[in-house]
Design a protein around this motif. Structure first.
Motif, short mmCIF file in Angstrom:
data_model
loop_
_atom_site.label_atom_id
_atom_site.label_comp_id
_atom_site.label_asym_id
_atom_site.label_seq_id
_atom_site.Cartn_x
_atom_site.Cartn_y
_atom_site.Cartn_z
N ASN A 174 53.15 33.18 31.84
CA ASN A 174 53.07 33.60 33.24
C ASN A 174 53.04 32.37 34.13
OD1 ASN A 174 52.46 34.57 35.76
ND2 ASN A 174 50.46 35.41 35.19
N THR A 175 54.08 32.17 34.95
CA THR A 175 54.15 30.97 35.78
C THR A 175 53.88 31.25 37.26
OG1 THR A 175 56.54 31.26 35.96
CG2 THR A 175 55.75 29.71 34.28
N SER A 176 53.40 32.43 37.61
CA SER A 176 53.08 32.67 39.02
C SER A 176 51.82 31.90 39.39
CB SER A 176 52.88 34.17 39.27
OG SER A 176 51.75 34.62 38.58
N PRO A 177 51.72 31.49 40.66
CA PRO A 177 50.46 30.84 41.07
C PRO A 177 49.32 31.85 40.99
CG PRO A 177 51.94 31.13 42.95
CD PRO A 177 52.68 31.59 41.76
N ILE A 178 48.11 31.37 40.92
CA ILE A 178 46.95 32.25 40.90
C ILE A 178 46.95 33.09 42.18
CG2 ILE A 178 44.42 32.26 41.10
CD1 ILE A 178 44.42 29.75 39.34
N SER A 179 46.55 34.32 42.07
CA SER A 179 46.55 35.21 43.23
C SER A 179 45.65 34.64 44.33
CB SER A 179 46.12 36.60 42.75
OG SER A 179 45.10 37.12 43.52
N MET B 181 46.76 32.20 46.35
CA MET B 181 47.23 30.85 46.65
C MET B 181 48.60 30.95 47.34
SD MET B 181 44.80 29.12 45.32
CE MET B 181 43.49 29.33 44.08
N GLN B 182 48.78 30.20 48.43
CA GLN B 182 50.07 30.19 49.10
C GLN B 182 50.96 29.13 48.47
OE1 GLN B 182 50.60 28.79 53.38
NE2 GLN B 182 50.95 30.96 53.66
N GLU B 183 52.13 29.55 48.02
CA GLU B 183 53.08 28.58 47.45
C GLU B 183 54.44 28.84 48.09
OE1 GLU B 183 53.02 26.85 43.33
OE2 GLU B 183 54.48 28.44 43.02
N LEU B 184 54.95 27.86 48.85
CA LEU B 184 56.15 28.06 49.66
C LEU B 184 57.39 27.45 49.01
CD1 LEU B 184 54.57 27.03 53.11
CD2 LEU B 184 54.83 29.36 52.19
N GLU C 32 42.78 29.23 48.98
CA GLU C 32 43.00 27.79 49.20
C GLU C 32 43.77 27.74 50.50
OE1 GLU C 32 44.55 25.63 45.67
OE2 GLU C 32 45.99 24.82 47.07
N GLU D 270 54.44 21.95 48.02
CA GLU D 270 53.02 21.81 47.66
C GLU D 270 52.67 22.90 46.66
OE1 GLU D 270 50.60 21.83 51.20
OE2 GLU D 270 51.06 19.73 51.56
N PRO E 270 49.41 24.75 44.44
CA PRO E 270 47.95 24.89 44.60
C PRO E 270 47.20 23.82 43.80
CG PRO E 270 48.97 27.01 44.08
CD PRO E 270 50.03 25.97 43.90
N ARG F 278 45.97 27.91 36.62
CA ARG F 278 45.46 28.46 35.36
C ARG F 278 45.31 27.36 34.32
NH1 ARG F 278 47.67 33.47 36.80
NH2 ARG F 278 49.74 32.60 36.89
N ILE G 86 48.17 27.03 31.93
CA ILE G 86 49.33 26.29 32.43
C ILE G 86 49.06 24.79 32.36
CG2 ILE G 86 50.54 25.66 34.59
CD1 ILE G 86 51.67 28.21 33.62
N ARG H 220 55.68 24.44 36.39
CA ARG H 220 55.41 25.86 36.64
C ARG H 220 56.21 26.37 37.85
NH1 ARG H 220 53.22 28.30 40.07
NH2 ARG H 220 51.86 26.72 40.96
N GLU I 31 58.97 29.27 37.90
CA GLU I 31 58.66 30.46 38.70
C GLU I 31 59.73 30.75 39.74
OE1 GLU I 31 56.41 32.65 38.36
OE2 GLU I 31 56.39 33.71 40.27
#
Lengths: 437, 437
Positions: free
Chosen positions: A5-10, A12-15, A126, B43, B45, B49, B52, B92, B96
């Motif tokens: 699973n490579t999604s950021p932790i829930s 967290m904003q990742e743009l 965050e 950027e 986070p 995990r 990861i 990651r 993703e």
């Protein structure tokens, strides 16, 4: 195929790069205004002693704090956690470096803070906060309350594209009024009711006052008070007309008058307005005087986009030295998310993060392309040389997705022929020489 | 009086405003070069995990990682930790968002990473790394190795005030040589010996080879090999003269030739030099081709100020998609500390963080001073209005400690009289109108 699973932790904003560029642009505009208004930048560690971070906290903060520990502890490790705002580390910083700082200390911090809130849309664990504060030693002139508010308005003007209103009050006014009415013991409850008044019907507010056991005559006074909002002269006149014979009330009105007076001398342009407004309370306990919040009238549901106020003592838990301050904070991570949802970010749909892509047709043109890229960079433009060994159409497709302009370099261009530059958004071509002038 | 220990946790860098301004200036210059070379900012986070972060780690990393947890856990909380570098979160991120990115993905990250190292002078637990990477999908042309190295040189030129040399090698060359000598099983040991060779006398290196049981003839070949360093033509000629009949070796030499060839076409000015150098190994396991380190010859003891290299597969632990990359990193927190210790930061002793301080003599001049501050800001200068109610000499003292220039506004200036500006460092006064032109 993904193996993990490579999604950021829930939470967290990742743009993506394009959104990141818009975010960065807003962030830089705000921090430029802060800097231009004479605020000095500092950074405090993200990790601090729990004893420091939680010295005056409680409730939610304590529940939401991220503690940190190392797998292999060493002897010097105190109990540690991630900072949840900028104010607490600032208090530690000012006490620690008091003798090396110049007061009033005009300071700005912009970085990420951390709160383990329950994950929900538009709430982030965050998040960037872009703060300014002025800290006095012993005392701090009221003029800085106006200066901080003015800086906030200028900062917001750089990226808020709609009308907005900075609404100011002073905590002493309500405190004095409540004291005058003999309701001191209910100050917190009354503050809460007024703070929520805009979110519920007037009838509901009235009922809340009644539930507090306040008699009808006093409710009438509170309700009249709550309606006072507008330009300086109007607000001060209406407050005086209430004829509240109370020292704290008078002091608060006087302070508000001074702050609004200084702000009224400044021209913030057509989109920004500054008013006095008795509905402004600010939930946080530690404000003691000036308080303000900022709203976009067309988008009230968004809530305050920039808030702040005056606190009597920054670091009472760490030192006996009295350090009054006034500050504001822009919570950019959440605000960016909301402005994006409301499509209120400037239209940058065609804007790629890079200005110019140079596309050498073959390896023979690499040298020329690299030299040319340095020439274009000297003009202050970000320039990418496409060094892949793909066919030209693939290179062009790559360039048009990352850059706003493209320059193709073939044999003729590399040997002194005229060079043209293409605007990927419009398809227009022009001479590179002309473009760079 | 302090009531509590307010020092930052040991191993954290916390700067005073003036040093922070120098740090920020260096950071901005580096990231500007990155941006101008077409690297897109992202950027990730700070919290990720643990699964990861530690997918391919082990040893020290696992011991030094900061785990995080909330006091009140919620159901969606995986095992979490703070990132210890930018490469792992980048892997990651790329997996993703693979379908939304354009490859080769030229990416830059600059932020704080965290390692719970044992506290010692010049070692930091929270530190800025300023990275660039180019990530290919499937393959990545060698020209990007040169582009990344060139960008590093340009970035270093902005703040390294002494001569520096970027030294390049290719891991395949030594691997091929060792294979040719029949010493494959000792590659790691031999790499280690060469990596340390500059820190110990030649005799010691010789003994280390002997301790590995390598015979004298082969040691001779290794020692000759290690001496090869210099401009492209010389290095390639000497490597060919070794007559090593091995495919990997030949491939490595060929790659090095290409990378140095592209770099040699670029003019980096008098202070920066780029050479091939067989002593460069890079400790990290995951480099597979080009490797480089950068030294200041006058300050060798400082070690490499910027290192990087090529890796065959960024995200092998997360995806089956092959993602080769090449990158560099500048560890700015440590570097800033060292440059400061060696007095190699530009002489900015007289430079305060703010450009101009405006000093109104009394409250009567506040309005004029605030308006004037906006005029000066429009020229791009940071401007602080001193709003304290102290006596003029105290205001001047405050202004001279925070700003580089001072403007006093009294009755005469506020009513149209000529305004002068004072340079606090030299004491010189001039007309503000002239100054702003």
């Amino acid at each position: 195929m993904k193996k993990i699973n490579t999604s950021p932790i829930s939470g967290m904003q990742e743009l993506l790069p394009r959104d990141q560029a818009i975010f960065d642009n807003i962030k830089n505009q705000i921090t430029d205004v802060y800097h231009h208004h004479g605020f000095q930048h500092i950074e405090t560690p993200v990790i601090d002693r729990t004893e420091i971070l939680l010295a005056k906290a409680g409730g939610d903060t304590e529940k939401q704090i991220y503690k940190v520990f190392k797998t292999a502890e060493t002897a010097d490790d105190a109990d540690q956690a991630l900072r949840f705002d900028h104010t607490v580390p600032l208090a530690r910083y000012v006490v620690e470096h008091e003798n090396e700082l110049t007061f009033p200390f005009k300071v700005t911090q912009f970085g990420r803070n951390f709160r383990g809130e329950r994950a929900q849309k538009g709430r982030f664990r965050e998040f960037y906060q872009l703060d300014i504060d002025v800290i006095g030693r012993g005392n701090l002139p009221l003029a800085y309350d106006a200066e901080v508010a003015a800086t906030a308005v200028e900062a917001l003007k750089t990226f808020i594209t709609r009308d907005f209103v900075l609404r100011i009050s002073n905590r002493k006014i309500l405190a004095g009024l409540v004291e005058y009415l003999g309701l001191e013991s209910q100050l917190t409850a009354i503050s809460g009711i007024i703070d929520h008044a805009e979110k519920v019907p007037a009838k509901k507010t009235h009922e809340c006052f009644e539930e507090e056991g306040i008699d009808a005559e006093k409710i009438k006074i509170l309700e009249d008070f709550m309606k006072i909002a507008g330009p300086r002269a109007e607000v001060i006149e209406k407050l005086n007309a209430l004829k509240i014979d109370n020292e704290t009330f008078a002091l608060g009105v006087n302070e508000l008058d001074t702050v609004l007076g200084l702000l009224e001398t400044q021209d913030f342009g057509p989109r920004a307005k500054v008013i006095g407004d008795m509905l402004i309370i600010r939930g946080l306990d530690y404000y003691t005087g000036t308080v303000f919040e900022t709203f976009m009238p067309e988008y009230r549901e968004i809530g305050s986009i920039c808030s702040g106020g005056r606190y009597e003592n920054l670091a009472g838990h760490y030192t006996d030295q009295k350090l009054p301050g006034v500050g504001i904070s822009i919570g950019l991570t959440r605000l960016f998310f909301i402005l994006n949802e409301y499509k209120l970010l400037e239209n940058t749909e065609n804007a790629n993060p890079i200005d110019v892509a140079i596309i050498p047709i073959s390896e023979n043109e690499f040298k020329f392309a690299l030299e040319l890229s340095n020439t274009i960079r000297e003009k202050g433009l970000s320039t990418d040389v496409v060094l892949t060994d793909k066919k030209l159409s693939d290179k062009m497709s790559y360039a048009s997705k990352t850059a706003n302009y493209g320059v193709v370099i073939g044999e003729s261009e590399a040997s002194g022929g005229e060079i043209s530059i293409k605007n990927f958004a419009t398809g227009e071509k022009s001479s590179l020489d002309q473009f760079l002038k």
